[in-house]
Design a protein around this motif. Structure first.
Motif, PDB file in Angstrom:
ATOM      1  N   ARG A   1       0.825  -1.222   0.000  1.00  0.00           N
ATOM      2  CA  ARG A   1       0.000   0.000   0.000  1.00  0.00           C
ATOM      3  C   ARG A   1       0.853   1.264   0.000  1.00  0.00           C
ATOM      4  O   ARG A   1       0.576   2.219  -0.733  1.00  0.00           O
ATOM      5  N   THR A   2       1.900   1.273   0.820  1.00  0.00           N
ATOM      6  CA  THR A   2       2.765   2.450   0.913  1.00  0.00           C
ATOM      7  C   THR A   2       3.417   2.751  -0.435  1.00  0.00           C
ATOM      8  O   THR A   2       3.416   3.897  -0.893  1.00  0.00           O
ATOM      9  N   LEU A   3       3.954   1.729  -1.085  1.00  0.00           N
ATOM     10  CA  LEU A   3       4.587   1.945  -2.387  1.00  0.00           C
ATOM     11  C   LEU A   3       3.566   2.426  -3.417  1.00  0.00           C
ATOM     12  O   LEU A   3       3.860   3.320  -4.213  1.00  0.00           O
ATOM     13  N   GLU A   4       2.374   1.850  -3.387  1.00  0.00           N
ATOM     14  CA  GLU A   4       1.334   2.274  -4.327  1.00  0.00           C
ATOM     15  C   GLU A   4       0.897   3.717  -4.046  1.00  0.00           C
ATOM     16  O   GLU A   4       0.785   4.522  -4.975  1.00  0.00           O
ATOM     17  N   GLU A   5       0.671   4.042  -2.774  1.00  0.00           N
ATOM     18  CA  GLU A   5       0.244   5.403  -2.402  1.00  0.00           C
ATOM     19  C   GLU A   5       1.286   6.447  -2.767  1.00  0.00           C
ATOM     20  O   GLU A   5       0.956   7.571  -3.134  1.00  0.00           O
ATOM     21  N   LYS A   6       2.558   6.088  -2.675  1.00  0.00           N
ATOM     22  CA  LYS A   6       3.646   7.020  -2.972  1.00  0.00           C
ATOM     23  C   LYS A   6       4.048   6.980  -4.445  1.00  0.00           C
ATOM     24  O   LYS A   6       5.022   7.604  -4.839  1.00  0.00           O
ATOM     25  N   ALA A   7       3.300   6.217  -5.251  1.00  0.00           N
ATOM     26  CA  ALA A   7       3.540   6.114  -6.698  1.00  0.00           C
ATOM     27  C   ALA A   7       4.961   5.648  -7.007  1.00  0.00           C
ATOM     28  O   ALA A   7       5.619   6.167  -7.902  1.00  0.00           O
ATOM     29  N   ILE A   8       5.416   4.648  -6.262  1.00  0.00           N
ATOM     30  CA  ILE A   8       6.725   4.047  -6.502  1.00  0.00           C
ATOM     31  C   ILE A   8       6.509   2.787  -7.338  1.00  0.00           C
ATOM     32  O   ILE A   8       5.884   1.834  -6.864  1.00  0.00           O
ATOM     33  N   PRO A   9       6.996   2.754  -8.578  1.00  0.00           N
ATOM     34  CA  PRO A   9       6.883   1.515  -9.361  1.00  0.00           C
ATOM     35  C   PRO A   9       7.719   0.412  -8.682  1.00  0.00           C
ATOM     36  O   PRO A   9       8.857   0.657  -8.282  1.00  0.00           O
ATOM     37  N   PHE A  10       7.133  -0.766  -8.542  1.00  0.00           N
ATOM     38  CA  PHE A  10       7.865  -1.859  -7.883  1.00  0.00           C
ATOM     39  C   PHE A  10       7.465  -3.198  -8.467  1.00  0.00           C
ATOM     40  O   PHE A  10       6.432  -3.341  -9.102  1.00  0.00           O
ATOM     41  N   THR A  11       8.325  -4.170  -8.227  1.00  0.00           N
ATOM     42  CA  THR A  11       8.105  -5.550  -8.627  1.00  0.00           C
ATOM     43  C   THR A  11       7.622  -6.317  -7.400  1.00  0.00           C
ATOM     44  O   THR A  11       8.149  -6.119  -6.310  1.00  0.00           O
ATOM     45  N   LYS A  12       6.656  -7.195  -7.584  1.00  0.00           N
ATOM     46  CA  LYS A  12       6.123  -7.950  -6.440  1.00  0.00           C
ATOM     47  C   LYS A  12       6.991  -9.183  -6.147  1.00  0.00           C
ATOM     48  O   LYS A  12       6.560 -10.326  -6.223  1.00  0.00           O
ATOM     49  N   VAL A  13       8.245  -8.877  -5.821  1.00  0.00           N
ATOM     50  CA  VAL A  13       9.197  -9.866  -5.328  1.00  0.00           C
ATOM     51  C   VAL A  13       9.558  -9.425  -3.921  1.00  0.00           C
ATOM     52  O   VAL A  13       9.754  -8.236  -3.674  1.00  0.00           O
ATOM     53  N   LEU A  14       9.613 -10.361  -2.993  1.00  0.00           N
ATOM     54  CA  LEU A  14       9.880 -10.050  -1.590  1.00  0.00           C
ATOM     55  C   LEU A  14      11.256 -10.570  -1.180  1.00  0.00           C
ATOM     56  O   LEU A  14      11.566 -11.742  -1.403  1.00  0.00           O
ATOM     57  N   ALA A  15      12.062  -9.696  -0.591  1.00  0.00           N
ATOM     58  CA  ALA A  15      13.302 -10.120   0.080  1.00  0.00           C
ATOM     59  C   ALA A  15      12.962 -10.165   1.563  1.00  0.00           C
ATOM     60  O   ALA A  15      12.652  -9.140   2.162  1.00  0.00           O
ATOM     61  N   TYR A  16      12.978 -11.368   2.147  1.00  0.00           N
ATOM     62  CA  TYR A  16      12.583 -11.516   3.547  1.00  0.00           C
ATOM     63  C   TYR A  16      13.483 -10.689   4.459  1.00  0.00           C
ATOM     64  O   TYR A  16      14.710 -10.733   4.321  1.00  0.00           O
ATOM     65  N   PRO A  17      12.890  -9.939   5.405  1.00  0.00           N
ATOM     66  CA  PRO A  17      13.720  -9.244   6.390  1.00  0.00           C
ATOM     67  C   PRO A  17      14.553 -10.276   7.158  1.00  0.00           C
ATOM     68  O   PRO A  17      14.011 -11.305   7.587  1.00  0.00           O
ATOM     69  N   TYR A  18      15.825 -10.031   7.267  1.00  0.00           N
ATOM     70  CA  TYR A  18      16.763 -10.940   7.940  1.00  0.00           C
ATOM     71  C   TYR A  18      16.860 -12.291   7.232  1.00  0.00           C
ATOM     72  O   TYR A  18      17.436 -13.237   7.757  1.00  0.00           O
ATOM     73  N   GLY A  19      16.260 -12.415   6.055  1.00  0.00           N
ATOM     74  CA  GLY A  19      16.267 -13.683   5.328  1.00  0.00           C
ATOM     75  C   GLY A  19      15.382 -14.738   5.962  1.00  0.00           C
ATOM     76  O   GLY A  19      15.455 -15.906   5.611  1.00  0.00           O
ATOM     77  N   LYS A  20      14.505 -14.342   6.897  1.00  0.00           N
ATOM     78  CA  LYS A  20      13.727 -15.300   7.698  1.00  0.00           C
ATOM     79  C   LYS A  20      12.250 -15.320   7.333  1.00  0.00           C
ATOM     80  O   LYS A  20      11.664 -14.308   6.991  1.00  0.00           O
ATOM     81  N   PHE A  21      11.664 -16.509   7.447  1.00  0.00           N
ATOM     82  CA  PHE A  21      10.235 -16.729   7.211  1.00  0.00           C
ATOM     83  C   PHE A  21       9.850 -18.020   7.921  1.00  0.00           C
ATOM     84  O   PHE A  21      10.731 -18.812   8.291  1.00  0.00           O
ATOM     85  N   PRO A  22       8.557 -18.277   8.157  1.00  0.00           N
ATOM     86  CA  PRO A  22       8.143 -19.539   8.794  1.00  0.00           C
ATOM     87  C   PRO A  22       8.581 -20.727   7.930  1.00  0.00           C
ATOM     88  O   PRO A  22       8.270 -20.772   6.748  1.00  0.00           O
ATOM     89  N   LYS A  23       9.312 -21.655   8.511  1.00  0.00           N
ATOM     90  CA  LYS A  23       9.911 -22.721   7.706  1.00  0.00           C
ATOM     91  C   LYS A  23       9.347 -24.117   7.950  1.00  0.00           C
ATOM     92  O   LYS A  23       9.851 -25.083   7.393  1.00  0.00           O
ATOM     93  N   LYS A  24       8.287 -24.246   8.781  1.00  0.00           N
ATOM     94  CA  LYS A  24       7.816 -25.597   9.102  1.00  0.00           C
ATOM     95  C   LYS A  24       6.328 -25.780   8.884  1.00  0.00           C
ATOM     96  O   LYS A  24       5.524 -24.910   9.206  1.00  0.00           O
ATOM     97  N   GLY A  25       5.988 -26.930   8.327  1.00  0.00           N
ATOM     98  CA  GLY A  25       4.633 -27.442   8.254  1.00  0.00           C
ATOM     99  C   GLY A  25       3.546 -26.511   7.782  1.00  0.00           C
ATOM    100  O   GLY A  25       3.680 -25.782   6.805  1.00  0.00           O
ATOM    101  N   ALA A  26       2.421 -26.552   8.523  1.00  0.00           N
ATOM    102  CA  ALA A  26       1.214 -25.807   8.153  1.00  0.00           C
ATOM    103  C   ALA A  26       1.460 -24.300   8.194  1.00  0.00           C
ATOM    104  O   ALA A  26       0.926 -23.554   7.378  1.00  0.00           O
ATOM    105  N   ARG A  27       2.285 -23.846   9.137  1.00  0.00           N
ATOM    106  CA  ARG A  27       2.586 -22.411   9.243  1.00  0.00           C
ATOM    107  C   ARG A  27       3.297 -21.918   7.975  1.00  0.00           C
ATOM    108  O   ARG A  27       2.972 -20.853   7.449  1.00  0.00           O
ATOM    109  N   LYS A  28       4.251 -22.686   7.490  1.00  0.00           N
ATOM    110  CA  LYS A  28       4.966 -22.343   6.263  1.00  0.00           C
ATOM    111  C   LYS A  28       4.005 -22.324   5.073  1.00  0.00           C
ATOM    112  O   LYS A  28       3.994 -21.375   4.281  1.00  0.00           O
ATOM    113  N   LYS A  29       3.172 -23.339   4.988  1.00  0.00           N
ATOM    114  CA  LYS A  29       2.212 -23.432   3.882  1.00  0.00           C
ATOM    115  C   LYS A  29       1.242 -22.248   3.903  1.00  0.00           C
ATOM    116  O   LYS A  29       0.963 -21.649   2.862  1.00  0.00           O
TER     117      LYS A  29
END
Length: 140
Positions: A55-83
């Motif tokens: 929303r912030t990028l859209e509101e500020k009219a910043i063209p962007f690609t919908k690719v995410l670089a995880y903060p700290y390289g971290k994300f849920p990595k197990k089971g149902a939470r990951k899915k």
């Protein structure tokens, strides 16, 4: 794109400066709104953070690609939470996401939401930067 308070003296770019970047050389993508570790917060908090970043990028009219670089390289990595987390990314229209893997990942990817990337630090010398691009890490 949120409030990073780790270094109070750090100069961040303004939205006008970001808009002025030449898109032939710089591509803007997602990296979260508040820069919180997605493996340490609830899925709802992560979803809200991702949507606020978009929303912030859209509101500020910043063209962007919908690719995410995880903060700290971290994300849920197990089971149902990951899915469920990957489902949140899919519903947000994110086309792929990169994690720290200190390796070069080649297309086609095994999982589009777990693409390995090289961890480049601001203090890396140019020689270290070139070494990491070649080998993915500083030690073989």
């Amino acid at each position: 794109m949120g409030s990073i308070i780790a270094d109070e003296n750090r100069q961040l770019m303004t939205f006008d400066e970001i808009r002025s970047l030449n898109p032939e050389f710089v591509e803007i993508a997602l990296h979260s709104h508040s820069h919180r570790n997605y493996s340490q917060i609830s899925l709802q908090e992560a979803a809200d953070d991702i949507h606020q970043n978009i929303r912030t990028l859209e509101e500020k009219a910043i063209p962007f690609t919908k690719v995410l670089a995880y903060p700290y390289g971290k994300f849920p990595k197990k089971g149902a939470r990951k899915k469920e987390f990957f489902s949140i990314l899919e519903k947000a229209g994110i086309i792929s996401a990169v994690r720290i893997g200190n390796n070069v990942d080649y297309y086609p990817w095994k999982n589009k939401f777990e693409i390995k990337r090289i961890d480049i630090k601001g203090g890396d010398s140019f020689a270290v930067f070139k070494w990491k691009l070649k080998f993915g890490k500083t030690r073989l």
